[in-house]
Design a protein around this motif. Structure first.
Motif, mmCIF file in Angstrom:
data_model
loop_
_atom_site.group_PDB
_atom_site.id
_atom_site.type_symbol
_atom_site.label_atom_id
_atom_site.label_comp_id
_atom_site.label_asym_id
_atom_site.label_seq_id
_atom_site.Cartn_x
_atom_site.Cartn_y
_atom_site.Cartn_z
ATOM 1 N N ASP A 1 1.026 -4.273 -7.101
ATOM 2 C CA ASP A 1 0.367 -4.435 -8.399
ATOM 3 C C ASP A 1 -0.424 -3.198 -8.813
ATOM 4 O OD1 ASP A 1 -1.596 -4.653 -6.505
ATOM 5 O OD2 ASP A 1 -2.456 -6.509 -7.277
ATOM 6 N N TYR A 2 0.063 -2.044 -8.408
ATOM 7 C CA TYR A 2 -0.564 -0.781 -8.773
ATOM 8 C C TYR A 2 0.552 0.228 -9.046
ATOM 9 C CZ TYR A 2 0.538 -0.237 -3.837
ATOM 10 O OH TYR A 2 1.185 -0.235 -2.626
ATOM 11 N N LYS B 1 0.812 -1.223 0.000
ATOM 12 C CA LYS B 1 0.000 0.000 0.000
ATOM 13 C C LYS B 1 0.843 1.271 0.000
ATOM 14 C CE LYS B 1 -4.004 -2.208 2.007
ATOM 15 N NZ LYS B 1 -5.027 -2.218 3.030
#
Length: 170
Positions: A115-116, A84
Motif C-alpha cells: 500500500d505504498y 516492505k
C-alpha cells in the motif's frame, strides 16, 4: 571538500523478483549478482535471498534481492516476501504468452499487498530466443506503460540487455 563530504552515503533496498515458473528469474538474478549462468538451476522453493552491493553516484547501495518461487503451490507465500519491498522485477519469457499474461495476476497481488509506492520493472527474459518470440516488444511496452513500470528485455544466457537492478535505483 571535507572528509565527510567525500564519504559516500549508504542506502538499502529490497527488490522482489516475481513471475511464473521457468521464466528464468533465478538465472537473471544469478547472472547479475554472481556474473555467471548455469543451465543446472533447480526450481526455487519458497524464495532465495541474495545480497548485492554497488556504488551509484555517491551512494553505497546494498540490495536485498528476493527471488520467489514461480510454482503455483508456493504462490500463497509470495506476499510474505514482497512486504516492505522497494522494487519489483516482473519477469516473463518472451517465448511464452502464458508467462506474460500471468504477470497481470502478479501485479494485482502485489498491489493488493503493498500500500505504498513501489518501483516496478517488466522484464522480458530469453531475448536470445527471438526467433521463437510470442510476446511482442510493443505489447510488453504498452503493458509496462499501463502499470507505470519500466520495461527491458534481457538474456541471462547470453548476458545481453540492460540489467535492471541498477536501473531501479536511478
Amino acid at each position: 571538500m571535507s572528509v565527510s563530504d567525500q564519504q559516500s552515503k549508504s542506502l538499502e533496498a529490497k527488490v522482489v523478483v516475481l513471475g511464473s515458473q521457468g521464466v528464468g528469474k533465478t538465472s537473471v538474478v544469478i547472472r547479475y549478482v554472481g556474473g555467471m549462468f548455469s543451465k543446472a538451476v533447480s526450481p526455487t522453493i519458497g524464495a532465495s535471498f541474495f545480497t548485492y552491493k554497488l556504488s551509484l553516484d555517491n551512494y553505497r547501495v546494498k540490495l536485498q534481492v528476493w527471488d520467489t518461487a514461480g510454482q503455483e503451490r508456493f504462490r500463497s507465500m509470495a506476499p510474505m516476501y514482497y512486504r516492505k519491498a522497494n522494487a519489483a522485477m516482473l519477469l516473463y519469457d518472451i517465448t511464452s504468452p502464458d508467462s506474460f499474461y500471468d504477470i497481470k495476476d502478479w501485479v494485482k497481488e502485489l498491489k493488493k499487498n503493498v500500500d505504498y509506492p513501489i518501483i516496478m520493472c517488466l522484464l522480458g527474459n530469453k531475448c536470445d530466443l527471438d526467433s521463437g518470440r510470442k510476446v511482442s516488444i510493443e505489447e510488453a511496452e504498452e503493458y509496462a506503460q499501463s502499470i507505470g513500470a519500466l520495461f527491458f528485455e534481457v538474456s541471462a544466457l547470453k548476458n545481453t540487455g540492460k540489467y535492471i537492478l541498477p536501473c531501479l535505483m536511478d
